[in-house]
Design a protein around this motif. Structure first.
Motif, short mmCIF file in Angstrom:
data_model
loop_
_atom_site.label_atom_id
_atom_site.label_comp_id
_atom_site.label_asym_id
_atom_site.label_seq_id
_atom_site.Cartn_x
_atom_site.Cartn_y
_atom_site.Cartn_z
N SER A 18 6.33 5.82 0.24
CA SER A 18 6.62 4.39 0.11
C SER A 18 6.31 3.92 -1.30
O SER A 18 5.58 2.94 -1.50
CB SER A 18 5.80 3.60 1.13
OG SER A 18 4.42 3.74 0.83
N GLY A 66 -0.88 12.51 0.74
CA GLY A 66 -0.64 12.33 2.15
C GLY A 66 -1.79 12.92 2.95
O GLY A 66 -2.67 13.59 2.39
N PRO A 67 -1.80 12.69 4.26
CA PRO A 67 -2.89 13.19 5.12
C PRO A 67 -2.78 14.68 5.41
O PRO A 67 -3.76 15.28 5.88
CB PRO A 67 -2.71 12.38 6.40
CG PRO A 67 -1.26 12.05 6.44
CD PRO A 67 -0.85 11.87 5.02
N VAL A 119 3.77 10.46 3.79
CA VAL A 119 3.66 10.98 5.14
C VAL A 119 4.41 12.30 5.23
O VAL A 119 5.64 12.35 5.07
CB VAL A 119 4.23 9.99 6.18
CG1 VAL A 119 4.11 10.57 7.59
CG2 VAL A 119 3.50 8.65 6.09
N TYR A 154 -1.41 9.86 -5.64
CA TYR A 154 -1.45 9.57 -4.21
C TYR A 154 -1.30 10.85 -3.40
O TYR A 154 -0.61 11.79 -3.81
CB TYR A 154 -0.32 8.59 -3.85
CG TYR A 154 -0.35 7.32 -4.65
CD1 TYR A 154 0.43 7.17 -5.78
CD2 TYR A 154 -1.21 6.28 -4.30
CE1 TYR A 154 0.39 6.02 -6.54
CE2 TYR A 154 -1.25 5.11 -5.06
CZ TYR A 154 -0.46 5.00 -6.18
OH TYR A 154 -0.51 3.85 -6.93
N GLN A 166 2.03 4.89 0.72
CA GLN A 166 1.81 5.89 1.76
C GLN A 166 2.71 7.09 1.52
O GLN A 166 3.88 6.94 1.16
CB GLN A 166 2.13 5.30 3.14
CG GLN A 166 1.06 4.42 3.71
CD GLN A 166 1.32 4.06 5.16
OE1 GLN A 166 2.43 3.73 5.52
NE2 GLN A 166 0.28 4.12 5.99
N CYS A 180 8.20 15.02 2.95
CA CYS A 180 7.20 14.03 2.60
C CYS A 180 7.93 12.74 2.23
O CYS A 180 8.63 12.71 1.21
CB CYS A 180 6.34 14.51 1.45
SG CYS A 180 5.24 13.25 0.76
N GLN A 193 0.84 -1.19 0.00
CA GLN A 193 0.00 0.00 0.00
C GLN A 193 0.88 1.24 0.00
O GLN A 193 1.79 1.36 0.80
CB GLN A 193 -0.89 0.00 1.23
CG GLN A 193 -1.86 1.17 1.27
CD GLN A 193 -2.79 1.09 2.47
OE1 GLN A 193 -2.80 0.09 3.19
NE2 GLN A 193 -3.57 2.11 2.70
#
Length: 114
Positions: A25, A105-106, A5, A103, A3, A22, A1
């Motif tokens: 993965s 990040g949060p 971050v 994709y 990610q 940042c 998955q």
């Protein structure tokens, strides 16, 4: 998955500096265009800066000369160095990877206030 971050956000006084990171993965990080976006309360998400696979960069006009985006392909990390911050830079900052898929990040909060 996959990610992404973000880190490095926080509270800073006007005129101050922060450096966002940042970590991704992504198996083939170097083939992705990486970007930083931000979203202030009540406003739409907007592009702040992006960096291509060959490290060509472009910036939103309001941050030119103050922000610098860079990438370290070996560490699968993209950075946003922010200088001469002002209250209008207050927002949640998001990292984005665009390539084989997109994709996000949060996000990390940046608050510029005295």
């Amino acid at each position: 998955q996959v990610q992404l971050v973000e880190s490095g956000g926080g509270l800073v006084q006007p005129g101050g500096s922060l450096k966002l990171s940042c970590a991704a993965s992504l198996k083939f990080f170097s083939i992705y265009v990486m970007a930083w976006y931000r979203q202030a309360p009540g406003k739409q998400r907007e592009l702040v800066a992006r960096i291509t696979q060959s490290s060509v960069t472009n910036y939103q006009d309001s941050v030119k000369g103050r922000f610098t985006i860079s990438r370290d392909n070996a560490k699968k990390t993209v950075f946003l160095e922010m200088n001469r911050l002002n209250p209008e830079d207050t927002a949640v900052y998001y990292c984005n990877a665009e390539g084989v898929g997109s994709y996000w990040g949060p996000g990390t909060q940046v608050t510029v206030s005295s």
